[in-house]
Design an enzyme around this catalytic site. Structure first.
Site, mmCIF file in Angstrom:
data_model
loop_
_atom_site.group_PDB
_atom_site.id
_atom_site.type_symbol
_atom_site.label_atom_id
_atom_site.label_comp_id
_atom_site.label_asym_id
_atom_site.label_seq_id
_atom_site.Cartn_x
_atom_site.Cartn_y
_atom_site.Cartn_z
ATOM 1 N N ASP A 168 -8.445 -55.920 -25.309
ATOM 2 C CA ASP A 168 -7.140 -56.350 -25.768
ATOM 3 C C ASP A 168 -6.188 -55.155 -25.585
ATOM 4 O O ASP A 168 -6.616 -54.047 -25.227
ATOM 5 C CB ASP A 168 -7.198 -56.843 -27.227
ATOM 6 C CG ASP A 168 -6.017 -57.749 -27.554
ATOM 7 O OD1 ASP A 168 -5.049 -57.782 -26.776
ATOM 8 O OD2 ASP A 168 -6.057 -58.437 -28.594
HETATM 9 C C1 BGC Z 1 -3.021 -59.857 -28.322
HETATM 10 C C2 BGC Z 1 -3.714 -60.682 -27.257
HETATM 11 C C3 BGC Z 1 -2.835 -60.816 -26.030
HETATM 12 C C4 BGC Z 1 -2.467 -59.431 -25.548
HETATM 13 C C5 BGC Z 1 -1.640 -59.437 -24.284
HETATM 14 C C6 BGC Z 1 -2.448 -58.574 -27.771
HETATM 15 O O1 BGC Z 1 -1.617 -57.958 -28.699
HETATM 16 O O2 BGC Z 1 -3.921 -59.586 -29.359
HETATM 17 O O3 BGC Z 1 -4.054 -61.927 -27.777
HETATM 18 O O4 BGC Z 1 -3.487 -61.554 -25.053
HETATM 19 O O5 BGC Z 1 -1.742 -58.776 -26.567
HETATM 20 O O6 BGC Z 1 -0.354 -59.824 -24.488
#
Ligand code: BGC
Length: 776
Positions: free
Chosen positions: A295
């Site tokens: 993530d």
């Molecule tokens: C979130 C994810 C997301 C990623 C990319 C993160 O802050 O937890 O769910 O896919 O950002 O935007």
């Protein structure tokens, strides 16, 4: 005359086109011949790559810093040119994407194409209800179709990878991200998970209009302590395997191409650096073949977790089984040093690079790097009327009728309706959270929907009535990502007076209250799960007018509605319904669509009951059912002195404008043996005044086990459509598969003995039948 019809399979969703349905994807990498070809290609390419270029494939920056025309001169452009980028995300638009791909293809040494990702969570520009809302439809055709539409739109605009489905099971309504998942139940969650993957990936990942799915967040992100985002998770393995892992596994079984690691720790090790999770469970046990991405800055965050410096945590992540580093550039800046120092191996770096290249191969990017994204096609595919109609239908199917007294709903198509609430004229909040590509200004507000659909027959008056919250600073926090709430600076009294005046001129009040869109979603945890007081005061004030009130609830999470539920005559939970929200709410309010949504997550009476979920354990001192039903306290039993044990609205609950009656249920064989299949049967009759759909739910309780078992577990459901007066026989096949669970040794098996088979309209209203299933 009642008609009896034997139901063959799932009821058809009215919007579904059969040709589009993909049930079992035959993914390209499943045939040996394909794999051999891919292997030859990828190994040949790997053999030509420098160490820097291999590490470059593992790097996933967010686009950020350029506009069309600047692709090459931007910082990212320079890195692309040097082969130091594997993919980009958060870049929107076919032309812009093409421009960066051109840099990779024309300027980088080995011309390796990039992949382009985005959080396409509940639709692209055409936005569907938030995932928790879509889950409430219990309509798997619709769920799959929503992902299909999203894939077509996104791919035509250059995106070939979505960070969806988000399948984190959660029993924690304080956590804002419950809005992004499908609620509390592993069975429903697993069905949705696989159907989302089928919808995004289709049969062929190189078709050009399908995209890589990414199941997230692996794992257990929905179980953070106290519902605070990113917080610590601590859980037994038995619970993980039985209750929280199934939807991730379901995506893997469906052939999901990628997995995203979660921010939280599991067994004391952050998921991003957790080898047991990312390799032993995911790859060895579940046979996952795709790639794992972190993530956002997940590797760097392990420094704060207390796992070491950037070099250490980057090596930890690689060794755990992470292939791609989102944003943090820990891999890019430290892996070479770690290799020199013997802290990671060449084989580990090669393996990660190989998996990224395989995904690119599967997308057909080596044949045609410009396969995705064509401005002309996008103009036709994106946000077209056909897609918007599907989104409108999905939104109406997602709505849950929580209450309907005095036949307030459906509304009559005449007279005057007062439409009141802080967001009745607001488009920006209709899509809900995680709506990166949504055309927010074009989303249909409630007033727009009502006027457009019924403005000729009905006179609509509107008033704001109250702000989202009395506290302006809090409301500012709630209005994140530009989703303004149009705060009105008049005094509370002025706002209320205007609303009451409008209500007094009307025959009925439609009062839309609840949360604004970004009160749920990432980093949107709340310690109160009630409707803010400003809006409760508005409801109470309007009640004094004596006019009937139909309340429309906006929410991204289960709310404790105890202080409001008795005041309005009707409550429709509209969640955040997407681009077509106002139209879909109008469809439901005026009865064009008879609501059929069922809650995918329990609505508690108060926060003190949380976590509260239907598939709980019995304990050694359960309260007797009679006392549970009557809300009677008993000392030395598992209950509260000051609150009932039951929730306000249980899992699976949802009313209809019509009435469904259930016959007694029967089972084809009360004493099955071994691998037999038995049938549980019930006849459902639409005995009310409207045609409508009902979700018939099958639950099973394993009465005695080698470990304690839940009081009931969802094991099947069928959404059926019944015309007024019509009856249908609903048949569920039950095999030992439905009885299996992970035992104390984490072995998946079933145990012979007594089972309670239950069928009903919600988790708390079931008919039951006992059976005894023996091994031989
Ligand atoms: C979130 C994810 C997301 C990623 C990319 C993160 O802050 O937890 O769910 O896919 O950002 O935007």
């Amino acid at each position: 005359m009642k008609k009896l019809i034997v139901l063959a399979a799932l009821a058809l969703s009215p919007v579904f086109s059969a040709q589009e349905m993909v049930n079992k994807p035959v993914q390209s990498y499943q045939t040996a011949q394909y794999q051999a070809k891919r292997k030859a290609f990828v190994e040949n390419l790997l053999s030509k790559m420098t160490l820097d270029e291999k590490i470059g494939q593992l790097n996933l920056p967010t686009s950020g810093d350029f506009t069309t025309g600047q692709a090459q001169s931007s910082d990212i452009g320079k890195k692309v040119e040097q082969g130091l980028v594997g993919g980009l995300f958060n870049i929107k638009g076919a032309e812009k994407i093409k421009a960066v791909q051109k840099v990779a293809i024309e300027k980088s040494r080995l011309k390796i194409p990039l992949i382009f990702g985005m959080d396409v969570i509940h639709g692209y520009e055409t936005t569907f209800p938030i995932p928790l809302g879509l889950a409430a439809s219990w309509d798997m055709n619709l769920v799959q179709q929503s992902a299909r539409v999203a894939a077509k739109e996104a791919s035509s605009d250059g995106i070939n990878w979505t960070f969806s489905p988000m399948v984190d099971i959660s029993r924690e309504p304080r956590w804002g991200r419950v809005s992004e998942g499908s609620g509390e139940d592993p069975y429903l969650g697993s069905e949705i998970s696989k159907n989302m993957v089928y919808g995004y990936q289709g049969k062929d990942l190189s078709a050009g209009n399908t995209i890589l799915a990414c199941v997230k967040h692996f794992a257990l992100y929905g179980a953070g302590e106290a519902g605070r985002d990113y917080n610590t998770v601590d859980m037994s393995h038995v619970r993980m395997f039985n209750e929280y892992f199934p939807p991730y596994k379901s995506a893997v079984d469906a052939g999901v191409a990628s997995v995203m690691a979660s921010f939280n720790e599991v067994d004391g090790v952050p998921a991003t650096g957790n080898k047991w999770l990312q390799t032993d469970v995911l790859r060895k046990l579940w046979n996952f073949k795709g790639f794992v991405v972190t993530d956002y800055t997940g590797i760097n965050e392990m420094i704060e977790h207390g796992m070491g410096d950037l070099q250490q945590v980057s090596a930890l992540a690689l060794k755990a089984g992470i292939d791609m580093d989102m944003v943090g550039e820990g891999f890019l800046t430290t892996l070479k040093k770690s290799l020199d120092e013997g802290k990671v191996t060449q084989a580990e770096i090669d393996m990660a690079a190989r998996r990224i290249l395989e995904a690119k191969y599967d997308l057909g990017l080596f044949d045609d790097p410009y396969r995705y994204g064509d401005a002309k096609l996008a103009a036709k595919e994106v946000y077209n009327m056909e897609n918007r109609n599907i989104a409108r239908s999905a939104a109406a199917q997602s709505m849950v009728l929580l209450k309907n007294e005095n036949q307030v709903l459906p509304l009559k198509k005449s007279g005057t309706v007062a439409v009141i609430g802080p967001l009745v004229n607001n488009s920006l909040n209709m899509a809900g959270t995680w709506s990166v590509a949504t055309k927010h200004a074009a989303s249909v507000s409630l007033m727009q929907g009502l006027q457009a659909n019924y403005g000729k027959e009905v006179k609509f008056l509107s008033a704001k009535g109250a702000n989202i919250d009395y506290d302006a600073k809090l409301e500012d926090i709630y209005a994140a990502h530009g989703k303004k709430t149009d705060r009105d600076n008049r005094s509370k009294e002025e706002l209320l007076k205007e609303a009451v005046d409008v209500a007094n001129k009307a025959d009925v009040i439609v009062l839309a209250i609840g949360e604004s869109a970004e009160m749920s979603g990432e980093s949107s945890s709340r310690t109160e799960i009630t409707i803010p007081q400003s809006q409760v005061d508005l409801l109470n004030e309007l009640k004094k007018t004596g006019k009937p009130i139909a309340m429309v609830l906006y929410t991204g999470r289960p709310l404790a509605l105890t202080n409001v539920k008795d005041i309005p005559d009707a409550i429709v939970n509209a969640w955040f319904a997407g681009s077509e929200a106002g139209n879909a709410i109008s469809d439901v309010l005026f009865g064009k669509v008879n609501p059929s949504g069922k809650l995918p997550m329990t609505f508690p009476r108060s926060l003190g009951q949380v976590p509260i979920y239907y598939n709980a354990k019995n304990t050694g001192r359960p309260l007797s059912q009679d006392k549970v039903d009557k809300c009677v306290y008993e000392r030395f039993r598992s209950n509260y002195m000051d609150e009932c044990n039951t929730p306000l609205y249980p899992f699976g609950y949802g009313l209809s404008y019509t009435k469904f009656s259930y016959s007694d249920m029967s089972v084809s064989n009360p004493n099955p043996k071994g691998n037999q299949t038995i049938q549980a049967v019930v006849t459902v009759t639409n005995s009310g005044n409207y045609d409508g759909a009902e979700v018939v739910q099958l639950y099973i309780r394993d009465i005695v086990g080698s470990i304690t078992r839940p009081v009931k577990e969802l094991k099947g459901f069928q959404k059926i459509f019944l015309k007024k007066g019509e009856s249908k026989k609903v048949v569920f096949d039950i095999t030992p598969e439905s009885l299996k669970f992970y035992n104390g040794e984490l072995k998946l098996d079933w145990e012979p003995g007594e089972f309670d088979i239950m069928i009903g309209t919600s988790s708390d209203k079931v008919r039951n039948s006992k059976i005894n299933w023996t091994k031989e």
